[in-house]
Write a protein that holds these residues in place. Structure first.
Motif, PDB file in Angstrom:
ATOM      1  N   ASN A 142       0.855  -1.175   0.000  1.00 21.89           N
ATOM      2  CA  ASN A 142       0.000   0.000   0.000  1.00 21.89           C
ATOM      3  C   ASN A 142       0.905   1.243   0.000  1.00 21.89           C
ATOM      4  N   ILE A 143       1.207   1.726  -1.212  1.00 22.33           N
ATOM      5  CA  ILE A 143       2.165   2.822  -1.349  1.00 22.33           C
ATOM      6  C   ILE A 143       1.629   4.095  -0.702  1.00 22.33           C
ATOM      7  N   THR A 144       0.333   4.377  -0.848  1.00 23.91           N
ATOM      8  CA  THR A 144      -0.251   5.591  -0.274  1.00 23.91           C
ATOM      9  C   THR A 144      -0.059   5.619   1.233  1.00 23.91           C
ATOM     10  N   ASP A 145      -0.363   4.510   1.885  1.00 21.70           N
ATOM     11  CA  ASP A 145      -0.247   4.448   3.348  1.00 21.70           C
ATOM     12  C   ASP A 145       1.212   4.513   3.786  1.00 21.70           C
ATOM     13  N   LEU A 146       2.096   3.818   3.064  1.00 22.90           N
ATOM     14  CA  LEU A 146       3.510   3.839   3.417  1.00 22.90           C
ATOM     15  C   LEU A 146       4.099   5.242   3.262  1.00 22.90           C
ATOM     16  N   ALA A 147       3.677   5.941   2.216  1.00 23.79           N
ATOM     17  CA  ALA A 147       4.177   7.306   2.017  1.00 23.79           C
ATOM     18  C   ALA A 147       3.647   8.242   3.098  1.00 23.79           C
ATOM     19  N   ARG A 148       2.388   8.070   3.450  1.00 24.67           N
ATOM     20  CA  ARG A 148       1.804   8.934   4.488  1.00 24.67           C
ATOM     21  C   ARG A 148       2.486   8.729   5.831  1.00 24.67           C
ATOM     22  N   ARG A 149       2.831   7.472   6.134  1.00 24.96           N
ATOM     23  CA  ARG A 149       3.495   7.167   7.412  1.00 24.96           C
ATOM     24  C   ARG A 149       5.017   7.249   7.310  1.00 24.96           C
ATOM     25  N   LYS A 150       5.507   7.694   6.127  1.00 23.00           N
ATOM     26  CA  LYS A 150       6.946   7.865   5.891  1.00 23.00           C
ATOM     27  C   LYS A 150       7.715   6.577   6.156  1.00 23.00           C
ATOM     28  N   LYS A 151       7.155   5.479   5.653  1.00 21.30           N
ATOM     29  CA  LYS A 151       7.766   4.162   5.814  1.00 21.30           C
ATOM     30  C   LYS A 151       8.473   3.694   4.548  1.00 21.30           C
ATOM     31  N   LEU A 152       8.554   4.540   3.535  1.00 24.68           N
ATOM     32  CA  LEU A 152       9.235   4.168   2.296  1.00 24.68           C
ATOM     33  C   LEU A 152      10.705   4.570   2.406  1.00 24.68           C
ATOM     34  N   GLU A 153      11.588   3.599   2.376  1.00 27.02           N
ATOM     35  CA  GLU A 153      13.027   3.880   2.464  1.00 27.02           C
ATOM     36  C   GLU A 153      13.758   3.113   1.382  1.00 27.02           C
ATOM     37  N   PRO A 154      14.623   3.758   0.582  1.00 29.60           N
ATOM     38  CA  PRO A 154      14.735   5.218   0.537  1.00 29.60           C
ATOM     39  C   PRO A 154      13.588   5.802  -0.283  1.00 29.60           C
ATOM     40  N   SER A 155      13.278   7.046  -0.025  1.00 30.84           N
ATOM     41  CA  SER A 155      12.201   7.683  -0.785  1.00 30.84           C
ATOM     42  C   SER A 155      12.487   9.166  -0.903  1.00 30.84           C
ATOM     43  N   ASN A 156      11.901   9.757  -1.900  1.00 29.86           N
ATOM     44  CA  ASN A 156      12.002  11.187  -2.100  1.00 29.86           C
ATOM     45  C   ASN A 156      10.579  11.709  -2.278  1.00 29.86           C
ATOM     46  N   VAL A 157       9.975  12.074  -1.177  1.00 26.93           N
ATOM     47  CA  VAL A 157       8.599  12.559  -1.204  1.00 26.93           C
ATOM     48  C   VAL A 157       8.658  14.069  -1.235  1.00 26.93           C
ATOM     49  N   GLY A 158       8.377  14.653  -2.380  1.00 21.54           N
ATOM     50  CA  GLY A 158       8.515  16.096  -2.532  1.00 21.54           C
ATOM     51  C   GLY A 158       7.182  16.796  -2.647  1.00 21.54           C
ATOM     52  N   ASN A 159       6.902  17.685  -1.683  1.00 18.38           N
ATOM     53  CA  ASN A 159       5.779  18.614  -1.777  1.00 18.38           C
ATOM     54  C   ASN A 159       4.444  17.896  -1.993  1.00 18.38           C
ATOM     55  N   LEU A 160       4.232  16.827  -1.228  1.00 17.57           N
ATOM     56  CA  LEU A 160       2.949  16.112  -1.292  1.00 17.57           C
ATOM     57  C   LEU A 160       2.041  16.588  -0.171  1.00 17.57           C
ATOM     58  N   SER A 161       0.754  16.627  -0.443  1.00 20.67           N
ATOM     59  CA  SER A 161      -0.229  16.858   0.617  1.00 20.67           C
ATOM     60  C   SER A 161      -1.198  15.684   0.590  1.00 20.67           C
ATOM     61  N   PHE A 162      -1.550  15.185   1.755  1.00 21.15           N
ATOM     62  CA  PHE A 162      -2.401  13.999   1.821  1.00 21.15           C
ATOM     63  C   PHE A 162      -3.863  14.411   1.975  1.00 21.15           C
ATOM     64  N   SER A 163      -4.268  15.232   1.036  1.00 24.51           N
ATOM     65  CA  SER A 163      -5.663  15.638   0.882  1.00 24.51           C
ATOM     66  C   SER A 163      -5.834  16.030  -0.570  1.00 24.51           C
ATOM     67  N   CYS A 164      -7.070  16.103  -1.017  1.00 22.93           N
ATOM     68  CA  CYS A 164      -7.329  16.407  -2.426  1.00 22.93           C
ATOM     69  C   CYS A 164      -8.110  17.712  -2.516  1.00 22.93           C
ATOM     70  N   VAL A 165      -7.469  18.718  -3.078  1.00 22.75           N
ATOM     71  CA  VAL A 165      -8.081  20.036  -3.176  1.00 22.75           C
ATOM     72  C   VAL A 165      -9.047  20.054  -4.354  1.00 22.75           C
ATOM     73  N   GLU A 166     -10.248  20.507  -4.094  1.00 18.95           N
ATOM     74  CA  GLU A 166     -11.238  20.608  -5.156  1.00 18.95           C
ATOM     75  C   GLU A 166     -10.972  21.864  -5.991  1.00 18.95           C
ATOM     76  N   PRO A 167     -11.229  21.803  -7.287  1.00 21.13           N
ATOM     77  CA  PRO A 167     -10.996  22.985  -8.135  1.00 21.13           C
ATOM     78  C   PRO A 167     -11.982  24.102  -7.815  1.00 21.13           C
TER      79      PRO A 167
END
Length: 245
Positions: A142-167
């Motif tokens: 579950n890549i989404t959950d691992l990225a949110r919990r910062k469990k991806l090593e090594p990883s380069n998570v740049g400027n992500l927000s874990f919400s979806c902005v409506e237009p």
């Protein structure tokens, strides 16, 4: 990783017509890229090249259309050797890859939402994905959950927000008889208009306006699937300008 089977699934929504959804490549010539091109979904896959440098392993499949509608779309890629099932919004497409290899050999990282600049022309011309993804699952992870919990090593998570902005844009729907009339701006020497539209109809009037002081009018319409602009000026000899695209 060297895999005989792969299952990749995710959901996305975007208002952009171009963007890399995920990418991976290896030193043996293997690669897999899923991207949006002209609001269609394109899967590029190569399970490796032989020692003669044959490029016949490249396989490209396109599915869907108008995927930049900012609605959620689901993707499932199931691979067993050279047999692929590509499912977009429950519409499944089966195909076999070109070439003679069965394993996908990815030596480098897998990237979601874009691809790293490798110096190759292919990486320079591709846009990163702009929009929302959820439920990213790669071979049981579950890549989404691992990225949110910062469990991806090594990883380069740049400027992500874990919400979806409506237009912020508000669409307007027109039927065959409806129209929207707004006040003009007299005594202005500049006429400027911009809009986004989508329709299945090959013909229709998008905009019409009279110029003040009986100077003429401007009309923007769709004619046989082409956008045309007609400017009529009453006080000059060449009194009509037509532009079509």
């Amino acid at each position: 990783m060297k895999t005989l089977k792969d299952v990749i699934s995710l959901k996305f929504k975007t208002s952009e017509s171009e963007g890399v959804i995920f990418h991976g490549e290896g030193q043996q010539g293997d690669y897999i890229t899923l991207e949006l091109k002209k609001a269609k979904l394109v899967l590029n896959l190569n399970l490796g090249i032989n020692q003669l440098g044959s490029i016949f392993g490249h396989t490209s499949v396109t599915t869907g259309s108008l995927l930049d509608d900012h609605h959620w779309h689901s993707i499932i890629i199931e691979r067993h050797g050279r047999n692929i099932n590509l499912t977009l919004d429950r519409h499944m497409q089966h195909f076999r890859t070109n070439g003679e290899f069965d394993y996908l050999d990815l030596d480098y990282e897998i990237t979601f939402g874009g691809m790293p600049f490798s110096g190759k022309p292919s990486s320079n011309s591709r846009k990163n994905f702009k929009g929302c993804m959820e439920s990213i699952n790669y071979n049981g992870n579950n890549i989404t959950d691992l990225a949110r919990r910062k469990k991806l090593e090594p990883s380069n998570v740049g400027n992500l927000s874990f919400s979806c902005v409506e237009p912020h844009t508000v669409p307007v729907f027109f039927n065959a008889t409806s129209y929207l009339e707004v006040p003009g701006r007299p005594s202005q020497d500049l006429f400027s208009v911009s809009l986004l539209f989508r329709t299945w109809n090959p013909n229709g009037l998008l905009l019409f306006s009279h110029f003040s002081d009986d100077l003429g009018n401007v009309e923007i319409d769709i004619n046989e699937g082409k956008v045309s602009v007609h400017i009529n000026v009453s006080q000059v000899k060449k009194n009509r300008i037509d532009i079509s695209s």
